[in-house]
Design a protein around this motif. Structure first.
Motif, mmCIF file in Angstrom:
data_model
loop_
_atom_site.group_PDB
_atom_site.id
_atom_site.type_symbol
_atom_site.label_atom_id
_atom_site.label_comp_id
_atom_site.label_asym_id
_atom_site.label_seq_id
_atom_site.Cartn_x
_atom_site.Cartn_y
_atom_site.Cartn_z
ATOM 1 N N SER A 138 0.841 -1.206 0.000
ATOM 2 C CA SER A 138 0.000 0.000 0.000
ATOM 3 C C SER A 138 0.873 1.252 0.000
ATOM 4 O O SER A 138 1.882 1.312 0.699
ATOM 5 C CB SER A 138 -0.894 0.012 1.233
ATOM 6 O OG SER A 138 -1.798 -1.065 1.183
ATOM 7 N N PRO A 139 0.459 2.258 -0.770
ATOM 8 C CA PRO A 139 1.246 3.498 -0.804
ATOM 9 C C PRO A 139 1.031 4.313 0.467
ATOM 10 O O PRO A 139 0.027 4.165 1.157
ATOM 11 C CB PRO A 139 0.678 4.234 -2.022
ATOM 12 C CG PRO A 139 -0.721 3.741 -2.124
ATOM 13 C CD PRO A 139 -0.698 2.317 -1.663
ATOM 14 N N GLU A 140 1.975 5.176 0.763
ATOM 15 C CA GLU A 140 1.840 6.080 1.906
ATOM 16 C C GLU A 140 0.820 7.173 1.608
ATOM 17 O O GLU A 140 0.094 7.605 2.475
ATOM 18 C CB GLU A 140 3.188 6.706 2.279
ATOM 19 C CG GLU A 140 4.107 5.808 3.086
ATOM 20 C CD GLU A 140 4.804 4.738 2.249
ATOM 21 O OE1 GLU A 140 4.929 4.917 1.023
ATOM 22 O OE2 GLU A 140 5.206 3.713 2.833
ATOM 23 N N ILE A 141 0.804 7.607 0.351
ATOM 24 C CA ILE A 141 -0.118 8.678 -0.051
ATOM 25 C C ILE A 141 -0.818 8.272 -1.340
ATOM 26 O O ILE A 141 -0.172 7.814 -2.286
ATOM 27 C CB ILE A 141 0.641 10.014 -0.271
ATOM 28 C CG1 ILE A 141 1.299 10.474 1.028
ATOM 29 C CG2 ILE A 141 -0.302 11.080 -0.815
ATOM 30 C CD1 ILE A 141 2.212 11.666 0.861
ATOM 31 N N ARG A 142 -2.148 8.472 -1.359
ATOM 32 C CA ARG A 142 -2.952 8.273 -2.576
ATOM 33 C C ARG A 142 -3.626 9.587 -2.907
ATOM 34 O O ARG A 142 -4.434 10.078 -2.144
ATOM 35 C CB ARG A 142 -4.027 7.219 -2.339
ATOM 36 C CG ARG A 142 -3.553 5.831 -2.396
ATOM 37 C CD ARG A 142 -4.712 4.869 -2.327
ATOM 38 N NE ARG A 142 -4.177 3.531 -2.223
ATOM 39 C CZ ARG A 142 -4.821 2.524 -1.696
ATOM 40 N NH1 ARG A 142 -6.036 2.690 -1.220
ATOM 41 N NH2 ARG A 142 -4.265 1.344 -1.643
ATOM 42 N N ASP A 143 -3.287 10.131 -4.044
ATOM 43 C CA ASP A 143 -3.905 11.370 -4.507
ATOM 44 C C ASP A 143 -4.905 10.997 -5.604
ATOM 45 O O ASP A 143 -4.520 10.764 -6.753
ATOM 46 C CB ASP A 143 -2.832 12.322 -5.025
ATOM 47 C CG ASP A 143 -3.376 13.676 -5.416
ATOM 48 O OD1 ASP A 143 -4.607 13.803 -5.618
ATOM 49 O OD2 ASP A 143 -2.571 14.617 -5.524
ATOM 50 N N LYS A 144 -6.167 10.908 -5.245
ATOM 51 C CA LYS A 144 -7.190 10.449 -6.188
ATOM 52 C C LYS A 144 -7.465 11.468 -7.284
ATOM 53 O O LYS A 144 -7.834 11.101 -8.396
ATOM 54 C CB LYS A 144 -8.480 10.105 -5.438
ATOM 55 C CG LYS A 144 -8.312 8.876 -4.575
ATOM 56 C CD LYS A 144 -9.599 8.483 -3.905
ATOM 57 C CE LYS A 144 -9.349 7.254 -3.045
ATOM 58 N NZ LYS A 144 -10.548 6.708 -2.469
ATOM 59 N N LYS A 145 -7.282 12.758 -6.990
ATOM 60 C CA LYS A 145 -7.522 13.791 -8.012
ATOM 61 C C LYS A 145 -6.516 13.681 -9.150
ATOM 62 O O LYS A 145 -6.867 13.817 -10.311
ATOM 63 C CB LYS A 145 -7.435 15.180 -7.389
ATOM 64 C CG LYS A 145 -8.605 15.530 -6.501
ATOM 65 C CD LYS A 145 -8.452 16.936 -5.971
ATOM 66 C CE LYS A 145 -9.600 17.263 -5.016
ATOM 67 N NZ LYS A 145 -9.452 18.599 -4.431
ATOM 68 N N ARG A 146 -5.255 13.487 -8.790
ATOM 69 C CA ARG A 146 -4.204 13.416 -9.806
ATOM 70 C C ARG A 146 -3.859 11.978 -10.202
ATOM 71 O O ARG A 146 -2.965 11.766 -11.019
ATOM 72 C CB ARG A 146 -2.945 14.127 -9.312
ATOM 73 C CG ARG A 146 -3.167 15.601 -9.043
ATOM 74 C CD ARG A 146 -1.910 16.337 -8.677
ATOM 75 N NE ARG A 146 -1.078 15.582 -7.723
ATOM 76 C CZ ARG A 146 0.116 15.960 -7.308
ATOM 77 N NH1 ARG A 146 0.622 17.081 -7.747
ATOM 78 N NH2 ARG A 146 0.784 15.243 -6.451
ATOM 79 N N ASN A 147 -4.533 10.994 -9.616
ATOM 80 C CA ASN A 147 -4.270 9.576 -9.883
ATOM 81 C C ASN A 147 -2.800 9.216 -9.640
ATOM 82 O O ASN A 147 -2.144 8.622 -10.492
ATOM 83 C CB ASN A 147 -4.669 9.196 -11.304
ATOM 84 C CG ASN A 147 -6.163 9.183 -11.489
ATOM 85 O OD1 ASN A 147 -6.905 8.849 -10.569
ATOM 86 N ND2 ASN A 147 -6.615 9.566 -12.675
ATOM 87 N N ILE A 148 -2.322 9.593 -8.469
ATOM 88 C CA ILE A 148 -0.921 9.351 -8.119
ATOM 89 C C ILE A 148 -0.854 8.594 -6.798
ATOM 90 O O ILE A 148 -1.569 8.908 -5.853
ATOM 91 C CB ILE A 148 -0.151 10.683 -8.002
ATOM 92 C CG1 ILE A 148 0.022 11.316 -9.377
ATOM 93 C CG2 ILE A 148 1.200 10.484 -7.343
ATOM 94 C CD1 ILE A 148 0.679 12.668 -9.355
ATOM 95 N N TRP A 149 0.040 7.615 -6.768
ATOM 96 C CA TRP A 149 0.395 6.944 -5.526
ATOM 97 C C TRP A 149 1.836 7.318 -5.212
ATOM 98 O O TRP A 149 2.675 7.415 -6.113
ATOM 99 C CB TRP A 149 0.302 5.430 -5.652
ATOM 100 C CG TRP A 149 -1.087 4.891 -5.685
ATOM 101 C CD1 TRP A 149 -2.261 5.588 -5.765
ATOM 102 C CD2 TRP A 149 -1.453 3.514 -5.663
ATOM 103 N NE1 TRP A 149 -3.325 4.735 -5.788
ATOM 104 C CE2 TRP A 149 -2.862 3.445 -5.719
ATOM 105 C CE3 TRP A 149 -0.737 2.327 -5.594
ATOM 106 C CZ2 TRP A 149 -3.545 2.246 -5.710
ATOM 107 C CZ3 TRP A 149 -1.424 1.135 -5.591
ATOM 108 C CH2 TRP A 149 -2.816 1.093 -5.637
#
Length: 156
Positions: free
Chosen positions: A109-120
């Motif tokens: 699992s990633p530390e950060i999930r940015d759903k707006k920019r689709n970035i892990w």
């Protein structure tokens, strides 16, 4: 050149002089050849030794990506060594065109999930040489497939 460097070069010169003295057999020019060569060779050897030491201290370590090691490291303090595998992961394009479940299987699992920019974002540790560098792996998705991997280095 400070005094310690001068002292090291002087010691190198004496050692080199002794070696050259025993190598040269011609008695007439033995002393002159040994002194001149020792004076010229010892600073070169000192420079090479210092250059090798600086190179080894400043280069970033690399190793082949291993999913099992990555996942194990993230659960322990050894997670700080995962940065050594990022470049191999990117160069071999091991995650390109994989979906999020496959990425999660390989990296956890990633530390950060940015759903707006689709970035892990994965924290991969801190390296040290002449300062500290924090390493992060950025995984960018489009249509639930990996389209880009990026190695971020932040120097302190």
């Amino acid at each position: 050149m400070d005094s310690s460097a001068f002292l090291i070069v002087l010691i190198l010169a004496v050692v080199i002089f002794g070696i050259l003295w025993s190598v040269f057999k011609n008695r007439k020019k033995r002393l002159l050849k040994s002194i001149l060569l020792a004076v010229f060779i010892s600073p070169v050897i000192y420079f090479l030794i210092i250059s090798i030491l600086i190179f080894n201290m400043t280069r970033e370590k690399n190793r082949d990506f291993d999913s099992a090691v990555w996942r194990l490291n993230t659960k322990t303090e050894k997670g700080t060594d995962n940065y050594e595998m990022i470049d191999d992961l990117i160069d071999r394009e091991l995650l390109i065109d994989k979906d999020s479940s496959e990425v999660k299987e390989k990296l956890g699992s990633p530390e950060i999930r940015d759903k707006k920019r689709n970035i892990w974002q994965y924290y991969a540790g801190t390296s040290s040489s002449f300062g500290f560098t924090d390493h992060q792996l950025i995984v960018k998705f489009a249509n639930n497939k990996v389209i880009m991997l990026k190695h971020i280095r932040q120097q302190d």
